[in-house]
Scaffold this active site. Sequence first.
Site, short mmCIF file in Angstrom:
data_model
loop_
_atom_site.label_atom_id
_atom_site.label_comp_id
_atom_site.label_asym_id
_atom_site.label_seq_id
_atom_site.Cartn_x
_atom_site.Cartn_y
_atom_site.Cartn_z
N ASP A 50 0.95 -1.22 -0.40
CA ASP A 50 -0.11 0.19 0.21
C ASP A 50 1.08 1.47 0.05
O ASP A 50 1.81 1.40 0.36
CB ASP A 50 -0.72 0.01 0.76
CG ASP A 50 -2.01 -0.87 1.07
OD1 ASP A 50 -1.78 -1.84 0.10
OD2 ASP A 50 -3.25 -0.88 2.16
N HIS A 196 3.85 -2.17 2.84
CA HIS A 196 4.28 -0.90 2.88
C HIS A 196 5.74 -0.82 1.76
O HIS A 196 6.60 -1.24 2.34
CB HIS A 196 4.08 0.26 3.25
CG HIS A 196 3.26 0.07 3.75
ND1 HIS A 196 2.43 -0.44 5.43
CD2 HIS A 196 1.49 0.66 3.98
CE1 HIS A 196 1.16 -0.66 6.48
NE2 HIS A 196 0.45 0.13 5.05
#
Length: 236
Positions: A50, A196
């Site tokens: 993300d 991430h």
Amino acid sequence: MGSATFIIAAAVLLAAVLLVRGSASVRASWYLRMRCRARRAGRRVALTFDDGPDPQRTPAVLDLLARQGVRATFFVVGARAEAHPELVRRMATEGHVVGNHSYTHSWRFPLRSLGRTMEELCRTGEVLHRITGRQPRLFRPPFGVTNPTIARAVRRLGLDPVGWSIRSLDTMGQSPERVAARILRRLHPGAVILLHDRCAGSERLVGLLVEGLRSRGLEPVTLPELFDIEAYEKTR
């Protein structure tokens, strides 16, 4: 306080707690049915990233994935994709799946009106279509937060919402070794792992995870491969 008043107050408090939990828990699926774990995935799991792309750290993650022959799913922020189209293009070219993670990733996103929410999602879709030539179907809400407005926007736009079953907490500043150990302890077939590509040590973490997965006989794949779904709108 009388007993009747106490009961009413307790009921209101309980309802508020449940509403907050339903909004903040991505696996609750109260407002929007989220794909969080594949039940018939065999020995496959999905690595998902993300908040990118990040010009400093995303390239190293892509380099590592390429060396390991692994394809992943990247939920990108529209504004960052617009600023760094070469990274999004590289993701798509190298076989990774690109999904919608809103345009701003603002803390205000869950508070926006239906019109503003749809505008953010549409704008990100347009940016990604312009860069990759394909319109993404997969969507992950910022912070994993959902509510009736976000649910309505997602349904109207025909997006396919995806959550996760293992949250890495890799944004907390812990070492890649510690984060990898936490993930591998919770690992299960069909897992969707939240990572991430903007964190320090992301490349090291991904390397440890791929090694750990393969030592357990698990295969990292993209979300469409894990769930047998479409990543992009079909071209006419």
